[in-house]
Design an enzyme around this catalytic site. Structure first.
Site, PDB file in Angstrom:
ATOM      1  N   ASP A  62       0.857  -1.210   0.000  1.00 11.46           N
ATOM      2  CA  ASP A  62       0.000   0.000   0.000  1.00 11.46           C
ATOM      3  C   ASP A  62       0.887   1.252   0.000  1.00 11.46           C
ATOM      4  O   ASP A  62       0.647   2.199  -0.753  1.00 11.46           O
ATOM      5  CB  ASP A  62      -0.895   0.053   1.257  1.00 11.46           C
TER       6      ASP A  62
ATOM      7  N   ASP B  15      -6.500   5.231  -4.187  1.00 14.23           N
ATOM      8  CA  ASP B  15      -6.417   4.050  -3.316  1.00 14.23           C
ATOM      9  C   ASP B  15      -5.334   3.170  -3.945  1.00 14.23           C
ATOM     10  O   ASP B  15      -5.561   2.506  -4.953  1.00 14.23           O
ATOM     11  CB  ASP B  15      -7.755   3.309  -3.270  1.00 14.23           C
TER      12      ASP B  15
ATOM     13  N   LEU C 255      -3.967   0.473  -3.104  1.00 14.40           N
ATOM     14  CA  LEU C 255      -4.235  -0.972  -3.071  1.00 14.40           C
ATOM     15  C   LEU C 255      -5.588  -1.156  -2.410  1.00 14.40           C
ATOM     16  O   LEU C 255      -5.713  -0.987  -1.199  1.00 14.40           O
ATOM     17  CB  LEU C 255      -3.124  -1.701  -2.284  1.00 14.40           C
TER      18      LEU C 255
ATOM     19  N   THR D  45      -6.892  -4.694   0.645  1.00 10.98           N
ATOM     20  CA  THR D  45      -5.702  -5.067   1.430  1.00 10.98           C
ATOM     21  C   THR D  45      -5.978  -6.299   2.290  1.00 10.98           C
ATOM     22  O   THR D  45      -5.096  -7.157   2.450  1.00 10.98           O
ATOM     23  CB  THR D  45      -5.252  -3.883   2.326  1.00 10.98           C
TER      24      THR D  45
ATOM     25  N   LYS E 158     -15.598  -5.086  -6.831  1.00 12.48           N
ATOM     26  CA  LYS E 158     -17.058  -5.259  -6.914  1.00 12.48           C
ATOM     27  C   LYS E 158     -17.625  -4.480  -8.110  1.00 12.48           C
ATOM     28  O   LYS E 158     -18.514  -4.966  -8.803  1.00 12.48           O
ATOM     29  CB  LYS E 158     -17.707  -4.835  -5.590  1.00 12.48           C
TER      30      LYS E 158
ATOM     31  N   ASP F 204     -12.068   4.889  -2.378  1.00 13.47           N
ATOM     32  CA  ASP F 204     -12.610   3.585  -2.791  1.00 13.47           C
ATOM     33  C   ASP F 204     -13.609   3.732  -3.925  1.00 13.47           C
ATOM     34  O   ASP F 204     -13.788   2.816  -4.718  1.00 13.47           O
ATOM     35  CB  ASP F 204     -13.345   2.914  -1.614  1.00 13.47           C
TER      36      ASP F 204
END
Ligand code: AMP
Ligand code: MG
Ligand code: MG
Length: 333
Positions: free
Chosen positions: A54, A120, A122, A125, A247, A270
């Site tokens: 990250d 973001d 990563l 995580t 998603k 996100d």
């Protein structure tokens, strides 16, 4: 001259650079996993982790984009202090062959000062660390505790770079560092991008099937309100996977109709990139009450009123209307 030429609109150039930078961040993420030293740190709680992947991916993205576009505002998930590294190598996205990205007419004259980039480095995580632990242990790839193949958790990992102006998500890049991981001989990794009012690149989008309702949601941040919202939709199938980016990829791939997260844990980094790519494809992403999520630099980081996203061709309003009032009331701005 490489990269989208200086005469291209700013948004096209930032997106093109973001595609190159996200690919590079994906390589960093794979290298950290290969090296086997994840450097895990707990953030808000034990379910909210940060790894060296990250941190290193954020260092790469923020330093590279701010070198190319010094006046844009960049907001990354990981704290600047943890990501500081005096010896870091800045990746130069202009050295890459550019992807040509068309800019819709109303966004051609933006100035750098009007752009906010939500990063973001990563997403997913929890799944990245679980895949690492899982692959290390002696169960030949199928995790008894998690009930999945270890490698499949790596599909949940994405790098997200979202571009906003005037508080709206207008462009986004979703990179999947482990795409094709389980298909030997194929190119590893995939990068998808989209411009709202423009097009999606890097993949062919697919409509979800008729005659059923597949809902995707969190696998590691569930709660009673998350489950009440899902139950109210009476789905034929619930796909519990990690990462907001992953998603939304399921919605773009036609593997789910709706993404429901009736909880306050998700953040602007996100949702900004996934929202822009989804909307470029004709889908919709709002909070759980149907209100637009604001992406100004001063907007609170947390999406405290949840997330509801639907694939192109789905009736977003119909899903919103089915979310129980007590779930909506429970999520306060
Ligand atoms: P998930 O669907 O659980 O993978 O979550 C999507 C994104 O929101 C990930 O980046 C998570 O880290 C973040 N997230 C969701 N819920 C929480 C929470 N309760 N605490 C911290 N981060 C969360
Ligand atoms: Mg995330
Ligand atoms: Mg993250």
């Amino acid at each position: 001259m490489s990269l989208a030429s200086q005469s291209s609109p700013l948004l096209s150039r930032i997106l093109s650079s973001s595609v190159a930078v996200a690919n590079h961040a994906g390589k960093i993420i794979r290298e950290v996993m290969k090296k086997g030293e994840l450097g895990i740190v707990e953030k808000e709680n034990a379910r909210d982790l940060q790894t060296e992947a990250d941190r290193a991916a954020q260092r790469c993205i923020v330093s590279s984009l701010s070198r190319c576009f010094p006046k844009i505002t960049i907001i990354g998930e990981e704290g600047e202090e943890e990501c500081h590294d005096a010896h870091q190598q800045v990746f130069d996205p202009t050295a890459e062959i550019p992807v040509e990205i068309q800019c819709p007419p109303h966004l051609v004259s933006l100035a750098e000062e009007e752009i906010v980039v939500w990063v973001d480095p990563l997403d997913g995580t929890a799944e990245y660390t679980q895949a690492f632990e899982c692959c290390k242990s002696d169960h030949q790839g199928v995790c008894k505790t998690l009930g999945v193949t270890c490698e499949s958790l790596l599909d949940h990992v994405t790098v997200l770079i979202g571009i906003a102006t005037g508080g709206k998500a207008v462009g986004g890049v979703i990179h999947q560092p482990y795409y094709n991981y389980q298909t030997p001989g194929s190119v590893l990794g995939r990068t998808v991008w989209g411009v709202v009012g423009g097009e999606v690149g890097g993949m062919s989008t697919v409509s979800p099937p008729d005659g059923c309702l597949i809902v995707t949601t969190t696998r590691s941040h569930s709660s009673s309100t998350v489950n009440d919202a899902i139950d109210a939709l009476s789905p034929s199938e619930v796909v519990r996977v990690g990462g907001a980016g992953h998603k939304v990829m399921l919605l773009l791939e036609g593997k789910a109709h709706v993404y429901v997260f009736a909880s306050p844990g998700c953040k602007k980094w996100d949702t900004c990139a996934p929202q822009a790519v989804l909307e470029a494809a004709g889908g919709t992403l709002t909070d759980i009450k149907g209100v637009q999520i604001p992406y100004h630099a001063s907007a609170p980081h947390r999406n405290s009123t949840g997330v509801l996203a639907s694939a192109a061709g789905q009736q977003h309003e119909v899903y919103l209307a089915k979310i129980p009032q007590h779930v909506k009331d429970n999520l306060k701005a």
